[in-house]
Scaffold this active site. Structure first.
Site, PDB file in Angstrom:
ATOM      1  N   LEU A  61       9.371  -5.877   2.340  1.00  0.00           N
ATOM      2  CA  LEU A  61       9.031  -7.293   1.922  1.00  0.00           C
ATOM      3  C   LEU A  61      10.019  -6.654  -0.060  1.00  0.00           C
ATOM      4  O   LEU A  61       9.443  -6.134  -0.607  1.00  0.00           O
ATOM      5  CB  LEU A  61       8.785  -7.862   1.835  1.00  0.00           C
ATOM      6  CG  LEU A  61       8.251  -8.986   3.230  1.00  0.00           C
ATOM      7  CD1 LEU A  61       6.466  -9.938   3.105  1.00  0.00           C
ATOM      8  CD2 LEU A  61       9.024 -10.003   3.515  1.00  0.00           C
ATOM      9  N   ASP A  62      11.308  -7.903  -0.591  1.00  0.00           N
ATOM     10  CA  ASP A  62      11.034  -7.346  -1.895  1.00  0.00           C
ATOM     11  C   ASP A  62       9.831  -7.704  -2.436  1.00  0.00           C
ATOM     12  O   ASP A  62       8.996  -8.893  -1.980  1.00  0.00           O
ATOM     13  CB  ASP A  62      12.578  -7.330  -2.378  1.00  0.00           C
ATOM     14  CG  ASP A  62      12.607  -8.872  -2.442  1.00  0.00           C
ATOM     15  OD1 ASP A  62      11.124 -10.039  -2.853  1.00  0.00           O
ATOM     16  OD2 ASP A  62      13.653  -9.930  -1.305  1.00  0.00           O
ATOM     17  N   LYS A  63      10.131  -7.290  -3.505  1.00  0.00           N
ATOM     18  CA  LYS A  63       9.102  -7.240  -4.602  1.00  0.00           C
ATOM     19  C   LYS A  63       8.610  -9.037  -4.706  1.00  0.00           C
ATOM     20  O   LYS A  63       7.146  -9.410  -4.852  1.00  0.00           O
ATOM     21  CB  LYS A  63       8.727  -6.716  -5.859  1.00  0.00           C
ATOM     22  CG  LYS A  63       7.705  -6.595  -7.005  1.00  0.00           C
ATOM     23  CD  LYS A  63       7.886  -6.124  -8.065  1.00  0.00           C
ATOM     24  CE  LYS A  63       7.256  -5.474  -8.351  1.00  0.00           C
ATOM     25  NZ  LYS A  63       7.372  -4.329  -9.679  1.00  0.00           N
TER      26      LYS A  63
END
Length: 182
Positions: A61-63
């Protein structure tokens, strides 16, 4: 006899290779944490998941996103779970910056040209005026954010709730639980 990676090997009563003990965890990744154990990346998973770097992450998952990550020391299993050609479902709850129309839901479900790729058709349903549920069978980098942007919407919150048969369930941010494969 066939020897498997997880088998314990013995020769004349001496253990040559101990049996691998595979572990599987569901983790609720909060926003602000990178989906990586790489120690040169600030705010990586080792800050919230207290195990060593022999673990692999299924479903990055992106930040700016939150939700379910599956973490295991069984690399083959992780790869099988995350390969695009496996068509494993990944489910998300997404909040956007404006009111969701039927046309938006329909366009998202058909697949969206995100510049370098046309996304696969997927299941999309409206939850509230600004929140929808989406189930993907692929996971391109920032795919949902790119799909929404192409349709004129900005994602304000993105939370993964499921990967295949594994659910976030009642986990809270930063919590994790061990599970057994059945």
């Amino acid at each position: 006899e066939i020897i498997h990676e997880e088998d314990e090997l013995c020769l004349e009563g001496q253990i040559i290779k101990p049996a691998t003990q595979y572990e599987y965890y569901a983790l609720y990744k909060p926003t602000g944490i990178e989906s990586s154990f790489y120690n040169l990346i600030e705010d990586n998973l080792s800050k919230v998941f207290p195990f060593n770097d022999s673990f692999f992450v299924a479903g990055r998952l992106d930040k700016a996103s939150e939700g379910l990550l599956i973490i295991s020391n069984n690399g083959k299993w992780v790869n099988a779970l995350t390969r695009a050609d496996a068509y494993k479902e990944k489910e998300y709850e997404v909040e956007v910056d404006q009111q969701i129309s039927d046309e938006f839901i329909e366009a998202m479900g058909k697949g969206v040209d995100i510049g370098f790729y046309v996304t696969r058709p997927c299941m999309v349903s409206k939850i509230t005026s600004h929140v929808f549920n989406i189930v993907l069978t692929e996971g391109k980098n920032k795919q949902i954010r790119r799909m929404c942007k192409k349709l004129g919407f900005k994602v304000t919150r993105l939370k993964r709730t499921r990967i295949d048969k594994f659910y976030l369930a009642d986990l809270k941010a930063l919590e994790y639980r061990k599970f057994l494969l059945t």
